[in-house]
Design a protein around this motif. Sequence first.
Motif, mmCIF file in Angstrom:
data_model
loop_
_atom_site.group_PDB
_atom_site.id
_atom_site.type_symbol
_atom_site.label_atom_id
_atom_site.label_comp_id
_atom_site.label_asym_id
_atom_site.label_seq_id
_atom_site.Cartn_x
_atom_site.Cartn_y
_atom_site.Cartn_z
ATOM 1 N N GLN A 84 37.689 30.827 44.576
ATOM 2 C CA GLN A 84 39.030 30.427 44.161
ATOM 3 C C GLN A 84 39.102 29.981 42.715
ATOM 4 O OE1 GLN A 84 41.415 28.310 46.977
ATOM 5 N NE2 GLN A 84 40.117 28.928 48.659
ATOM 6 N N ASN A 85 37.978 30.044 42.016
ATOM 7 C CA ASN A 85 37.995 29.733 40.581
ATOM 8 C C ASN A 85 36.787 30.398 39.938
ATOM 9 O OD1 ASN A 85 35.703 27.847 40.714
ATOM 10 N ND2 ASN A 85 37.146 26.563 41.863
ATOM 11 N N LEU A 86 36.748 30.364 38.627
ATOM 12 C CA LEU A 86 35.666 31.028 37.910
ATOM 13 C C LEU A 86 34.316 30.367 38.162
ATOM 14 C CD1 LEU A 86 37.482 31.761 34.510
ATOM 15 C CD2 LEU A 86 37.128 33.308 36.444
ATOM 16 N N ALA A 87 34.306 29.061 38.334
ATOM 17 C CA ALA A 87 33.056 28.360 38.619
ATOM 18 C C ALA A 87 32.471 28.840 39.949
ATOM 19 C CB ALA A 87 33.271 26.853 38.640
ATOM 20 N N ASP A 88 33.333 29.029 40.948
ATOM 21 C CA ASP A 88 32.881 29.520 42.252
ATOM 22 C C ASP A 88 32.331 30.948 42.175
ATOM 23 O OD1 ASP A 88 33.640 27.136 43.393
ATOM 24 O OD2 ASP A 88 35.463 27.941 44.334
ATOM 25 N N MET A 89 32.698 31.668 41.121
ATOM 26 C CA MET A 89 32.201 33.028 40.924
ATOM 27 C C MET A 89 30.868 33.031 40.184
ATOM 28 S SD MET A 89 35.782 34.914 39.972
ATOM 29 C CE MET A 89 35.106 36.555 39.948
ATOM 30 N N GLY A 90 30.369 31.831 39.864
ATOM 31 C CA GLY A 90 29.079 31.722 39.199
ATOM 32 C C GLY A 90 29.142 31.765 37.686
ATOM 33 N N ILE A 91 30.343 31.619 37.134
ATOM 34 C CA ILE A 91 30.504 31.626 35.679
ATOM 35 C C ILE A 91 30.392 30.190 35.185
ATOM 36 C CG2 ILE A 91 32.076 32.142 33.770
ATOM 37 C CD1 ILE A 91 33.291 34.327 35.660
ATOM 38 N N SER A 92 29.396 29.935 34.387
ATOM 39 C CA SER A 92 29.210 28.571 33.883
ATOM 40 C C SER A 92 30.227 28.280 32.783
ATOM 41 C CB SER A 92 27.794 28.377 33.333
ATOM 42 O OG SER A 92 27.636 29.092 32.120
ATOM 43 N N ILE A 93 30.551 27.018 32.630
ATOM 44 C CA ILE A 93 31.482 26.608 31.583
ATOM 45 C C ILE A 93 30.891 26.941 30.213
ATOM 46 C CG2 ILE A 93 30.678 24.205 31.461
ATOM 47 C CD1 ILE A 93 34.336 25.303 31.149
ATOM 48 N N GLU A 94 29.564 26.821 30.088
ATOM 49 C CA GLU A 94 28.906 27.122 28.815
ATOM 50 C C GLU A 94 29.032 28.607 28.458
ATOM 51 O OE1 GLU A 94 27.367 23.516 30.634
ATOM 52 O OE2 GLU A 94 27.298 25.568 31.407
ATOM 53 N N ALA A 95 28.847 29.473 29.443
ATOM 54 C CA ALA A 95 28.978 30.917 29.208
ATOM 55 C C ALA A 95 30.412 31.269 28.828
ATOM 56 C CB ALA A 95 28.545 31.697 30.436
ATOM 57 N N ALA A 114 41.490 28.002 34.960
ATOM 58 C CA ALA A 114 40.969 28.980 35.924
ATOM 59 C C ALA A 114 39.523 28.668 36.277
ATOM 60 C CB ALA A 114 41.077 30.397 35.362
ATOM 61 N N HIS A 115 38.781 28.167 35.334
ATOM 62 C CA HIS A 115 37.391 27.812 35.623
ATOM 63 C C HIS A 115 37.321 26.637 36.579
ATOM 64 C CE1 HIS A 115 33.313 26.298 35.083
ATOM 65 N NE2 HIS A 115 33.017 27.566 34.844
ATOM 66 N N ALA A 116 38.171 25.665 36.343
ATOM 67 C CA ALA A 116 38.168 24.444 37.156
ATOM 68 C C ALA A 116 38.967 24.584 38.451
ATOM 69 C CB ALA A 116 38.733 23.282 36.341
ATOM 70 N N GLY A 117 39.764 25.635 38.568
ATOM 71 C CA GLY A 117 40.597 25.802 39.751
ATOM 72 C C GLY A 117 41.849 24.941 39.726
ATOM 73 N N LYS A 118 42.285 24.575 38.518
ATOM 74 C CA LYS A 118 43.493 23.745 38.379
ATOM 75 C C LYS A 118 44.733 24.617 38.352
ATOM 76 C CE LYS A 118 43.670 20.538 35.296
ATOM 77 N NZ LYS A 118 43.573 19.775 34.037
ATOM 78 N N ASP A 119 45.821 24.089 38.875
ATOM 79 C CA ASP A 119 47.112 24.759 38.790
ATOM 80 C C ASP A 119 47.620 24.703 37.355
ATOM 81 O OD1 ASP A 119 47.115 25.206 41.511
ATOM 82 O OD2 ASP A 119 48.396 23.482 41.970
ATOM 83 N N VAL A 120 48.201 25.813 36.901
ATOM 84 C CA VAL A 120 48.822 25.835 35.575
ATOM 85 C C VAL A 120 50.121 25.045 35.680
ATOM 86 C CG1 VAL A 120 49.842 27.296 33.793
ATOM 87 C CG2 VAL A 120 47.743 28.011 34.968
ATOM 88 N N ASN A 121 50.217 24.003 34.888
ATOM 89 C CA ASN A 121 51.381 23.116 34.981
ATOM 90 C C ASN A 121 52.063 22.936 33.629
ATOM 91 O OD1 ASN A 121 49.485 21.610 33.686
ATOM 92 N ND2 ASN A 121 49.476 19.912 35.113
ATOM 93 N N PHE A 122 51.966 23.948 32.799
ATOM 94 C CA PHE A 122 52.613 23.855 31.485
ATOM 95 C C PHE A 122 53.387 25.112 31.197
ATOM 96 C CE2 PHE A 122 48.247 25.300 31.004
ATOM 97 C CZ PHE A 122 48.346 26.410 30.191
#
Length: 74
Positions: free
Chosen positions: A18-29, A66-74
């Motif tokens: 449900q987010n980029l982190a869950d797909m194995g994409i590190s924040i650093e990458a 998208a990485h954190a799985g947060k809703d876009v609120n802006f």
Amino acid sequence: QALVDKVRNLFAELAVPQNLADMGISIEAMEKQMATLVQYTCEDIDTLFSPRPMTNAECERIFRYAHAGKDVNF
């Protein structure tokens, strides 16, 4: 919001990331490639014809959400 919740629950039942982190994409990458991601996204034809224009800063923020799985609120 009810529809979004139902879709999220369905994805969870199906074990869909449900987010980029869950797909194995590190924040650093992601951060390392951020300039390229933003450039390609903002130059994409779908972005150019979007009914809601997006700045580079907003695009970057969306990737971080998208990485954190947060809703876009802006």
